[in-house]
Design a protein around this motif. Structure first.
Motif, PDB file in Angstrom:
ATOM      1  N   THR A  69       0.847  -1.193   0.000  1.00 24.10           N
ATOM      2  CA  THR A  69       0.000   0.000   0.000  1.00 24.10           C
ATOM      3  C   THR A  69       0.880   1.239   0.000  1.00 24.10           C
ATOM      4  OG1 THR A  69      -1.727  -1.141   1.254  1.00 24.10           O
ATOM      5  CG2 THR A  69      -1.827   1.254   1.177  1.00 24.10           C
ATOM      6  N   ILE A  70       0.671   2.094  -0.989  1.00 21.86           N
ATOM      7  CA  ILE A  70       1.395   3.357  -1.045  1.00 21.86           C
ATOM      8  C   ILE A  70       0.519   4.452  -0.440  1.00 21.86           C
ATOM      9  CG2 ILE A  70       0.579   3.888  -3.390  1.00 21.86           C
ATOM     10  CD1 ILE A  70       3.316   5.218  -3.906  1.00 21.86           C
ATOM     11  N   SER A  71       1.140   5.362   0.282  1.00 22.40           N
ATOM     12  CA  SER A  71       0.426   6.495   0.862  1.00 22.40           C
ATOM     13  C   SER A  71       1.396   7.674   0.970  1.00 22.40           C
ATOM     14  CB  SER A  71      -0.152   6.146   2.235  1.00 22.40           C
ATOM     15  OG  SER A  71       0.891   5.821   3.150  1.00 22.40           O
ATOM     16  N   ARG A  72       0.854   8.833   1.315  1.00 25.76           N
ATOM     17  CA  ARG A  72       1.715  10.011   1.421  1.00 25.76           C
ATOM     18  C   ARG A  72       1.167  10.963   2.471  1.00 25.76           C
ATOM     19  NH1 ARG A  72       2.079  12.557  -4.218  1.00 25.76           N
ATOM     20  NH2 ARG A  72       2.987  14.349  -3.130  1.00 25.76           N
ATOM     21  N   ASP A  73       2.062  11.776   3.009  1.00 28.13           N
ATOM     22  CA  ASP A  73       1.699  12.827   3.945  1.00 28.13           C
ATOM     23  C   ASP A  73       2.309  14.114   3.402  1.00 28.13           C
ATOM     24  OD1 ASP A  73       1.441  14.642   6.034  1.00 28.13           O
ATOM     25  OD2 ASP A  73       1.787  13.137   7.578  1.00 28.13           O
ATOM     26  N   ASN A  74       1.489  14.937   2.770  1.00 30.32           N
ATOM     27  CA  ASN A  74       2.008  16.159   2.142  1.00 30.32           C
ATOM     28  C   ASN A  74       2.510  17.166   3.170  1.00 30.32           C
ATOM     29  OD1 ASN A  74       1.540  15.133  -0.389  1.00 30.32           O
ATOM     30  ND2 ASN A  74      -0.373  16.271  -0.723  1.00 30.32           N
ATOM     31  N   ALA A  75       2.009  17.087   4.382  1.00 27.03           N
ATOM     32  CA  ALA A  75       2.492  17.992   5.430  1.00 27.03           C
ATOM     33  C   ALA A  75       3.913  17.639   5.855  1.00 27.03           C
ATOM     34  CB  ALA A  75       1.562  17.945   6.634  1.00 27.03           C
ATOM     35  N   LYS A  76       4.298  16.384   5.656  1.00 26.15           N
ATOM     36  CA  LYS A  76       5.635  15.922   6.060  1.00 26.15           C
ATOM     37  C   LYS A  76       6.547  15.684   4.854  1.00 26.15           C
ATOM     38  CE  LYS A  76       4.114  13.692  10.334  1.00 26.15           C
ATOM     39  NZ  LYS A  76       4.067  12.423  11.102  1.00 26.15           N
ATOM     40  N   ASN A  77       6.046  15.979   3.649  1.00 29.41           N
ATOM     41  CA  ASN A  77       6.836  15.749   2.433  1.00 29.41           C
ATOM     42  C   ASN A  77       7.375  14.313   2.379  1.00 29.41           C
ATOM     43  OD1 ASN A  77       6.371  18.415   1.891  1.00 29.41           O
ATOM     44  ND2 ASN A  77       8.507  19.053   1.930  1.00 29.41           N
ATOM     45  N   THR A  78       6.513  13.369   2.718  1.00 28.43           N
ATOM     46  CA  THR A  78       6.943  11.985   2.835  1.00 28.43           C
ATOM     47  C   THR A  78       5.961  11.062   2.130  1.00 28.43           C
ATOM     48  OG1 THR A  78       8.042  12.442   4.949  1.00 28.43           O
ATOM     49  CG2 THR A  78       7.538  10.146   4.460  1.00 28.43           C
ATOM     50  N   VAL A  79       6.508  10.070   1.438  1.00 30.76           N
ATOM     51  CA  VAL A  79       5.703   9.014   0.828  1.00 30.76           C
ATOM     52  C   VAL A  79       6.105   7.695   1.480  1.00 30.76           C
ATOM     53  CG1 VAL A  79       7.330   8.746  -1.096  1.00 30.76           C
ATOM     54  CG2 VAL A  79       4.959   7.981  -1.350  1.00 30.76           C
ATOM     55  N   TYR A  80       5.107   6.832   1.657  1.00 28.36           N
ATOM     56  CA  TYR A  80       5.305   5.573   2.378  1.00 28.36           C
ATOM     57  C   TYR A  80       4.971   4.386   1.485  1.00 28.36           C
ATOM     58  CZ  TYR A  80       4.917   8.817   6.322  1.00 28.36           C
ATOM     59  OH  TYR A  80       5.083   9.873   7.193  1.00 28.36           O
ATOM     60  N   LEU A  81       5.533   3.234   1.847  1.00 27.73           N
ATOM     61  CA  LEU A  81       5.163   1.979   1.204  1.00 27.73           C
ATOM     62  C   LEU A  81       5.040   0.923   2.289  1.00 27.73           C
ATOM     63  CD1 LEU A  81       4.631   0.698  -1.591  1.00 27.73           C
ATOM     64  CD2 LEU A  81       6.994  -0.149  -1.503  1.00 27.73           C
ATOM     65  N   GLN A  82       3.815   0.547   2.577  1.00 30.25           N
ATOM     66  CA  GLN A  82       3.553  -0.541   3.526  1.00 30.25           C
ATOM     67  C   GLN A  82       3.596  -1.851   2.750  1.00 30.25           C
ATOM     68  OE1 GLN A  82       3.006  -0.517   6.971  1.00 30.25           O
ATOM     69  NE2 GLN A  82       3.117  -2.738   6.741  1.00 30.25           N
ATOM     70  N   MET A  83       4.469  -2.738   3.169  1.00 36.27           N
ATOM     71  CA  MET A  83       4.659  -4.005   2.469  1.00 36.27           C
ATOM     72  C   MET A  83       4.311  -5.152   3.403  1.00 36.27           C
ATOM     73  SD  MET A  83       8.211  -3.194   0.442  1.00 36.27           S
ATOM     74  CE  MET A  83       9.182  -3.298   1.932  1.00 36.27           C
ATOM     75  N   ASN A  84       3.292  -5.905   3.044  1.00 35.45           N
ATOM     76  CA  ASN A  84       2.849  -7.058   3.832  1.00 35.45           C
ATOM     77  C   ASN A  84       3.032  -8.333   3.026  1.00 35.45           C
ATOM     78  OD1 ASN A  84       1.980  -5.254   5.871  1.00 35.45           O
ATOM     79  ND2 ASN A  84      -0.054  -5.088   4.947  1.00 35.45           N
ATOM     80  N   SER A  85       2.984  -9.451   3.700  1.00 35.90           N
ATOM     81  CA  SER A  85       3.097 -10.771   3.052  1.00 35.90           C
ATOM     82  C   SER A  85       4.293 -10.806   2.117  1.00 35.90           C
ATOM     83  CB  SER A  85       1.810 -11.094   2.280  1.00 35.90           C
ATOM     84  OG  SER A  85       0.693 -11.066   3.137  1.00 35.90           O
ATOM     85  N   LEU A  86       5.419 -10.372   2.627  1.00 38.06           N
ATOM     86  CA  LEU A  86       6.609 -10.274   1.789  1.00 38.06           C
ATOM     87  C   LEU A  86       7.082 -11.638   1.315  1.00 38.06           C
ATOM     88  CD1 LEU A  86       8.361  -7.416   3.718  1.00 38.06           C
ATOM     89  CD2 LEU A  86       7.916  -7.408   1.259  1.00 38.06           C
TER      90      LEU A  86
END
Length: 118
Positions: A69-86
Motif C-alpha cells: 500500500t502506497i500512501s503520502r503525507d504532504n504535510a511531512k513531504n513523505t511518501v510511504y510503502l507498507q509491504m505485507n506478506s513479503l
C-alpha cells in the motif's frame, strides 16, 4: 536541490512486513505524483507503486497488488510503502521518485535495501 532519503528497509522473513519511508525535499512535494521503484541484482529498475499528488488513485505493479500500500503525507513531504506478506522475490533496493507510472526526472536517492529470506 532535489533530495530523496529512503528508510525502513531491512531483513525480514517470508510473510513478514516492512514500512518504507521516503522524505523528499528541494521541490514542492504536494504538487507532484510520487512513486516507488525497486531494483534487484542483475535486473532493471521496475515500478512498484505510484500515487497522485492528492493521494488518490494509487497504482500498483501486478506482482504487489493486494500486499503493498502506497500512501503520502504532504504535510511531512513523505511518501510511504507498507509491504505485507513479503516474498523472497520482493528482495531489492527500493527507491522513491517523482512521477506516477514513469519517472519524471532522473533523480534518485540512495535507496533502502529490503531482503526477504529465512
Amino acid at each position: 536541490q532535489v533530495q530523496y532519503v529512503e528508510s525502513g528497509g531491512g531483513l525480514v522473513q517470508p510473510g513478514g512486513s516492512l514500512r518504507l519511508s521516503c522524505a523528499a525535499s528541494g521541490f514542492t512535494f504536494k504538487t507532484y505524483a510520487m512513486s516507488w521503484y525497486r531494483q534487484a541484482p542483475g535486473k532493471e529498475r521496475e515500478l512498484v507503486a505510484g500515487i497522485f499528488n492528492t493521494g488518490n488513485s494509487p497504482n500498483y505493479a501486478d506482482s504487489v497488488k493486494g500486499r503493498f500500500t502506497i500512501s503520502r503525507d504532504n504535510a511531512k513531504n513523505t511518501v510511504y510503502l507498507q509491504m505485507n506478506s513479503l516474498k523472497p522475490e520482493d528482495t531489492a533496493m527500493y527507491y522513491c521518485t517523482r512521477g506516477y507510472k514513469t519517472p519524471l526526472y532522473n533523480n534518485w536517492g540512495q535507496g533502502t535495501q529490503v531482503t526477504v529470506s529465512t
